[in-house]
Design a protein around this motif. Structure first.
Motif, PDB file in Angstrom:
ATOM      1  N   THR A 211       0.717  -1.116   0.067  1.00 53.29           N
ATOM      2  CA  THR A 211      -0.035   0.100  -0.071  1.00 53.29           C
ATOM      3  C   THR A 211       0.681   1.212   0.076  1.00 53.29           C
ATOM      4  O   THR A 211       0.664   2.036  -0.669  1.00 53.29           O
ATOM      5  CB  THR A 211      -1.135   0.021   1.065  1.00 53.29           C
ATOM      6  N   GLN A 212       1.872   1.306   0.935  1.00 50.16           N
ATOM      7  CA  GLN A 212       2.881   2.565   0.946  1.00 50.16           C
ATOM      8  C   GLN A 212       3.557   2.599  -0.277  1.00 50.16           C
ATOM      9  O   GLN A 212       3.661   3.806  -0.671  1.00 50.16           O
ATOM     10  CB  GLN A 212       3.734   2.340   1.973  1.00 50.16           C
ATOM     11  N   MET A 213       3.976   1.580  -1.118  1.00 46.84           N
ATOM     12  CA  MET A 213       4.697   1.624  -2.297  1.00 46.84           C
ATOM     13  C   MET A 213       3.550   2.459  -3.335  1.00 46.84           C
ATOM     14  O   MET A 213       4.246   3.327  -4.259  1.00 46.84           O
ATOM     15  CB  MET A 213       4.990   0.352  -2.806  1.00 46.84           C
ATOM     16  N   PHE A 214       2.574   1.861  -3.540  1.00 48.37           N
ATOM     17  CA  PHE A 214       1.683   2.667  -4.311  1.00 48.37           C
ATOM     18  C   PHE A 214       1.099   3.971  -4.126  1.00 48.37           C
ATOM     19  O   PHE A 214       1.136   4.955  -4.956  1.00 48.37           O
ATOM     20  CB  PHE A 214       0.365   1.821  -4.505  1.00 48.37           C
ATOM     21  N   LEU A 215       0.901   4.277  -2.687  1.00 50.31           N
ATOM     22  CA  LEU A 215       0.488   5.345  -2.339  1.00 50.31           C
ATOM     23  C   LEU A 215       1.616   6.661  -2.593  1.00 50.31           C
ATOM     24  O   LEU A 215       1.323   7.859  -2.752  1.00 50.31           O
ATOM     25  CB  LEU A 215       0.367   5.633  -0.933  1.00 50.31           C
ATOM     26  N   ARG A 216       2.838   6.242  -2.578  1.00 54.26           N
ATOM     27  CA  ARG A 216       3.910   7.226  -2.488  1.00 54.26           C
ATOM     28  C   ARG A 216       3.993   7.771  -4.039  1.00 54.26           C
ATOM     29  O   ARG A 216       3.987   9.144  -3.946  1.00 54.26           O
ATOM     30  CB  ARG A 216       5.340   6.222  -2.373  1.00 54.26           C
ATOM     31  N   THR A 217       3.857   6.908  -4.978  1.00 52.98           N
ATOM     32  CA  THR A 217       3.808   7.895  -6.084  1.00 52.98           C
ATOM     33  C   THR A 217       2.243   8.190  -6.347  1.00 52.98           C
ATOM     34  O   THR A 217       2.209   9.277  -7.342  1.00 52.98           O
ATOM     35  CB  THR A 217       4.174   6.778  -7.308  1.00 52.98           C
TER      36      THR A 217
END
Length: 344
Positions: A211-217
């Protein structure tokens, strides 16, 4: 007639024992060949653009880049077979799975094109909207565009993750109108977005890694877009979103015409329309996919007789690594090619 079910295993290495390790290793460490592309920019009917990355016999990316040239029209050496590949959430032609699939088919003389969803090609798109999991209308435009470039080729379509759900939704909605495609494949498609989104919001690895990987970008792009279109995006809600549920409710759903995240995830899922698919289609989902566990996968009664549901026990989410350490990504393109060749 119902769909067929295949449970033949993916040969996952013993040193990748479960879904998380299979997913993360394939995305970060597994070996794959590298493909180069020539980029074509196409204007959309609503005043935006999409970028398509092509590789085909006679296209020389380095020479094209040096001269500032774009895609020749027509392609210099039209091929008998062509593949259009739709990437996943925040993916691109540089994603490891896209590179592995592209290189496999291109090395066998195919033309391959990867259309980028809006905002995923390295440059912001022109409108407040971006892309979403059920964007079947956009899939249709992309398919029509690439078909016009090689009208005599035997076209095949592959969608991965988000791109797989969008492709399957399009195929299910248009039925026989997509019969110009020879075959298609949806890989690790989150066909039940409500179940998949809820799953990504639970558990430490799901919330803190994926989730954090996706939200970062996603957040970065959306906050930049808010500066281009003041007042159209709820900046505070986007910035404070802790998971995809909150992000999609704050941005993806309203900007793309949905009343909220529940409406979006329900209406954008491809699972309810799998019965309308009229093109031979492989739907490949590992049952240990951490994004969409096996209990949510479609059964044979939920898809048409044109669909082969391949549901191996192992593989993770777009994982499918194989071979000795450090592994490679050759099994997935080989599985797709086998289906395209034999229908099984």
């Amino acid at each position: 007639m119902p769909a067929l079910l295949d449970t033949t295993p993916c040969p996952s290495p013993r040193w990748l024992p479960e879904g998380h390790s299979q997913t993360i290793f394939a995305a970060l460490f597994a070996r794959h060949h590298h493909a180069s592309f020539v980029r074509e920019r196409v204007d959309t009917p609503d005043g935006d653009f999409i970028d398509l990355d092509w590789t085909a016999p006679g296209l020389v990316p380095a020479a094209a880049a040096a001269s500032g040239a774009r895609l020749p029209d027509p392609l210099p050496q039209p091929t008998d077979n062509a593949l259009v590949l739709f990437h996943g959430l925040e993916g691109s032609s540089q994603s490891p799975y896209a590179q592995a699939i592209t290189q496999y088919f291109r090395s066998r003389g195919w033309s391959v094109v990867i259309p980028h969803f809006r905002g995923c090609s390295g440059e912001p798109n022109r409108l407040p909207r971006a892309y979403h999991s059920g964007d079947s209308k956009e899939i249709g435009f992309m398919l029509d565009t690439v078909r016009s470039r090689l009208p005599d080729a035997r076209w095949h379509a592959v969608g991965v993750s988000l791109g797989g759900n969008a492709l399957l939704k399009h195929l299910g909605e248009v039925g026989t109108a997509a019969s110009w495609l020879t075959a298609a494949a949806g890989i690790s498609a989150p066909v039940d977005l409500m179940a998949g989104g809820s799953t990504l919001g639970t558990g430490f690895v799901n919330r803190q890694v994926y989730t954090q990987m996706f939200l970062r970008t996603l957040k970065t792009k959306t906050l930049q877009k808010s500066q281009m279109f003041p007042g159209t995006i709820d900046i505070l809600r986007v910035a404070n979103a802790r998971d995809l549920y909150e992000f999609d409710d704050a941005y993806t759903a309203p900007v793309h015409g949905f009343t909220g995240v529940t409406d979006y995830w329900t209406r954008a899922s491809s699972k309810p329309v799998l019965g309308g698919i009229a093109v031979p289609t492989l739907v490949l989902n590992a049952r240990n996919d951490p994004f969409l566990p096996g209990r949510y996968l479609p059964g044979t009664h939920e898809a048409s007789s044109q669909v082969l549901l391949h549901q191996p026990a192992q593989g993770g989410h777009v994982g499918f690594s194989s071979g000795r350490f450090p592994g490679n990504l050759s099994w997935l393109p080989q599985r797709i090619a086998t289906y395209f060749r034999t229908g099984a």
